[in-house]
Write a protein that holds these residues in place. Structure first.
Motif, PDB file in Angstrom:
ATOM      1  N   UNK A 155     -14.095  14.473  39.538  1.00  0.00           N
ATOM      2  CA  UNK A 155     -14.401  13.303  38.699  1.00  0.00           C
ATOM      3  C   UNK A 155     -13.581  13.299  37.409  1.00  0.00           C
ATOM      4  N   UNK A 156     -13.391  14.468  36.805  1.00  0.00           N
ATOM      5  CA  UNK A 156     -12.587  14.573  35.587  1.00  0.00           C
ATOM      6  C   UNK A 156     -11.148  14.144  35.885  1.00  0.00           C
ATOM      7  N   UNK A 157     -10.600  14.657  36.975  1.00  0.00           N
ATOM      8  CA  UNK A 157      -9.211  14.341  37.328  1.00  0.00           C
ATOM      9  C   UNK A 157      -9.068  12.883  37.742  1.00  0.00           C
ATOM     10  N   UNK A 158     -10.058  12.366  38.445  1.00  0.00           N
ATOM     11  CA  UNK A 158     -10.036  10.967  38.863  1.00  0.00           C
ATOM     12  C   UNK A 158      -9.904  10.051  37.646  1.00  0.00           C
ATOM     13  N   UNK A 159     -10.653  10.339  36.588  1.00  0.00           N
ATOM     14  CA  UNK A 159     -10.588   9.516  35.376  1.00  0.00           C
ATOM     15  C   UNK A 159      -9.180   9.519  34.774  1.00  0.00           C
ATOM     16  N   UNK A 160      -8.530  10.666  34.768  1.00  0.00           N
ATOM     17  CA  UNK A 160      -7.165  10.751  34.245  1.00  0.00           C
ATOM     18  C   UNK A 160      -6.177   9.987  35.120  1.00  0.00           C
ATOM     19  N   UNK A 161      -6.343  10.127  36.422  1.00  0.00           N
ATOM     20  CA  UNK A 161      -5.404   9.498  37.348  1.00  0.00           C
ATOM     21  C   UNK A 161      -5.599   7.989  37.438  1.00  0.00           C
ATOM     22  N   UNK A 162      -6.804   7.508  37.179  1.00  0.00           N
ATOM     23  CA  UNK A 162      -7.018   6.060  37.173  1.00  0.00           C
ATOM     24  C   UNK A 162      -6.138   5.407  36.110  1.00  0.00           C
ATOM     25  N   UNK A 163      -5.948   6.088  34.991  1.00  0.00           N
ATOM     26  CA  UNK A 163      -5.087   5.563  33.926  1.00  0.00           C
ATOM     27  C   UNK A 163      -3.630   5.526  34.394  1.00  0.00           C
ATOM     28  N   UNK A 164      -3.196   6.579  35.072  1.00  0.00           N
ATOM     29  CA  UNK A 164      -1.809   6.646  35.550  1.00  0.00           C
ATOM     30  C   UNK A 164      -1.515   5.533  36.543  1.00  0.00           C
ATOM     31  N   UNK A 165      -2.429   5.268  37.446  1.00  0.00           N
ATOM     32  CA  UNK A 165      -2.161   4.329  38.534  1.00  0.00           C
ATOM     33  C   UNK A 165      -2.663   2.914  38.266  1.00  0.00           C
ATOM     34  N   UNK A 166      -3.368   2.699  37.157  1.00  0.00           N
ATOM     35  CA  UNK A 166      -3.835   1.353  36.824  1.00  0.00           C
ATOM     36  C   UNK A 166      -2.627   0.464  36.558  1.00  0.00           C
ATOM     37  N   UNK A 180       7.942   4.108  40.529  1.00  0.00           N
ATOM     38  CA  UNK A 180       7.781   5.541  40.806  1.00  0.00           C
ATOM     39  C   UNK A 180       8.243   6.406  39.645  1.00  0.00           C
ATOM     40  N   UNK A 181       9.277   5.971  38.931  1.00  0.00           N
ATOM     41  CA  UNK A 181       9.757   6.764  37.798  1.00  0.00           C
ATOM     42  C   UNK A 181       8.681   6.880  36.719  1.00  0.00           C
ATOM     43  N   UNK A 182       7.997   5.782  36.413  1.00  0.00           N
ATOM     44  CA  UNK A 182       6.919   5.826  35.423  1.00  0.00           C
ATOM     45  C   UNK A 182       5.777   6.704  35.902  1.00  0.00           C
ATOM     46  N   UNK A 183       5.399   6.556  37.165  1.00  0.00           N
ATOM     47  CA  UNK A 183       4.320   7.380  37.724  1.00  0.00           C
ATOM     48  C   UNK A 183       4.708   8.851  37.651  1.00  0.00           C
ATOM     49  N   UNK A 184       5.939   9.180  38.030  1.00  0.00           N
ATOM     50  CA  UNK A 184       6.392  10.573  37.967  1.00  0.00           C
ATOM     51  C   UNK A 184       6.298  11.115  36.544  1.00  0.00           C
ATOM     52  N   UNK A 185       6.699  10.315  35.569  1.00  0.00           N
ATOM     53  CA  UNK A 185       6.630  10.745  34.169  1.00  0.00           C
ATOM     54  C   UNK A 185       5.186  10.930  33.713  1.00  0.00           C
ATOM     55  N   UNK A 186       4.331   9.979  34.066  1.00  0.00           N
ATOM     56  CA  UNK A 186       2.922  10.082  33.680  1.00  0.00           C
ATOM     57  C   UNK A 186       2.249  11.281  34.348  1.00  0.00           C
ATOM     58  N   UNK A 187       2.589  11.517  35.598  1.00  0.00           N
ATOM     59  CA  UNK A 187       2.021  12.677  36.301  1.00  0.00           C
ATOM     60  C   UNK A 187       2.524  13.968  35.658  1.00  0.00           C
ATOM     61  N   UNK A 188       3.795  14.018  35.298  1.00  0.00           N
ATOM     62  CA  UNK A 188       4.350  15.203  34.638  1.00  0.00           C
ATOM     63  C   UNK A 188       3.643  15.463  33.310  1.00  0.00           C
ATOM     64  N   UNK A 189       3.264  14.398  32.602  1.00  0.00           N
ATOM     65  CA  UNK A 189       2.556  14.580  31.331  1.00  0.00           C
ATOM     66  C   UNK A 189       1.174  15.201  31.543  1.00  0.00           C
ATOM     67  N   UNK A 190       0.638  15.101  32.768  1.00  0.00           N
ATOM     68  CA  UNK A 190      -0.649  15.729  33.114  1.00  0.00           C
ATOM     69  C   UNK A 190      -0.457  17.099  33.767  1.00  0.00           C
ATOM     70  N   UNK A 191       0.783  17.567  33.826  1.00  0.00           N
ATOM     71  CA  UNK A 191       1.060  18.879  34.384  1.00  0.00           C
ATOM     72  C   UNK A 191       1.384  18.883  35.864  1.00  0.00           C
ATOM     73  N   UNK A 192       1.587  17.714  36.458  1.00  0.00           N
ATOM     74  CA  UNK A 192       1.902  17.623  37.884  1.00  0.00           C
ATOM     75  C   UNK A 192       3.406  17.654  38.113  1.00  0.00           C
ATOM     76  N   UNK A 193       3.764  18.261  39.214  1.00  0.00           N
ATOM     77  CA  UNK A 193       5.147  18.270  39.682  1.00  0.00           C
ATOM     78  C   UNK A 193       5.175  17.501  40.994  1.00  0.00           C
ATOM     79  N   UNK A 194       6.149  16.624  41.123  1.00  0.00           N
ATOM     80  CA  UNK A 194       6.259  15.872  42.371  1.00  0.00           C
ATOM     81  C   UNK A 194       6.938  16.736  43.416  1.00  0.00           C
ATOM     82  N   UNK A 195       6.314  16.819  44.576  1.00  0.00           N
ATOM     83  CA  UNK A 195       6.926  17.483  45.717  1.00  0.00           C
ATOM     84  C   UNK A 195       7.699  16.462  46.521  1.00  0.00           C
ATOM     85  N   UNK A 196       8.245  16.913  47.628  1.00  0.00           N
ATOM     86  CA  UNK A 196       8.957  15.960  48.474  1.00  0.00           C
ATOM     87  C   UNK A 196       7.933  15.028  49.120  1.00  0.00           C
TER      88      UNK A 196
END
Length: 167
Positions: A19-30, A64-80
């Motif tokens: 639930x904590x992560x969902x709240x963060x990701x809703x902002x990224x993908x909104x 996708x570039x914006x999503x990748x940047x926003x995900x990176x700001x949350x500590x995520x690395x994009x895989x293939x």
């Protein structure tokens, strides 16, 4: 070779972590997120799992570039990309995998597979136990890492969700 993390008994904190992560990701993908679901073994009460929170996101985003940047700001690395229309992100903390995010375009076949398998495990105690035994056995015999583990689980999952005949 070790998996991305060791299988542990079910932890009641996993749904809260989702639930904590969902709240963060809703902002990224909104505003392009259609839904965000907790999937994988941590989404099944009573099931031992690698303590990695799996999230399934259905999104029709275009940038996708914006999503990748926003995900990176949350500590995520994009895989293939795992397939056409299936992006994958992972977050490790101190060398330990903590979260995996599967982002699908609407209608992707894996959405059905992941949600159906999760729901079947939640509803069937015997199936859940069979799957747990399989996972622990595969972990104990694993020699080459996560790809081996995932490929050895796949036939069981496909048979259960009806993508292959049981056998």
């Amino acid at each position: 070779m070790a998996l991305t993390s060791q299988i542990k008994p079910y932890d009641d904190r996993w749904p809260v972590m989702f639930e904590v992560e969902k709240a963060l990701l809703q902002v990224v993908f909104a505003p392009h997120s259609v839904e965000i679901q907790h999937v994988g073994s941590t989404a099944v009460p009573g099931l031992a799992a690698k303590p990695e929170i799996d999230l399934l996101i259905v999104s029709d985003h275009q940038d996708e570039d914006r999503v990748d940047q926003d995900m990176a700001s949350l500590g995520y690395e994009r895989g293939k990309d795992l397939s056409n229309g299936h992006m994958f992100y992972r977050r490790d903390v101190g060398g330990i995998r903590t979260h995996k995010v599967h982002v699908f375009r609407p209608g992707h076949w894996q959405i059905f597979r992941m949600l159906r398998f999760r729901d079947m495990l939640r509803q069937d105690d015997e199936l859940r136990l069979q799957y747990q035994v399989l996972k622990l056995e595969l972990e104990s015999k694993n020699e080459s890492g996560i790809k081996e583990y995932l490929s050895q689980k796949a036939p069981f999952i496909d048979a259960v969700v009806g993508l292959l005949p049981k056998g």
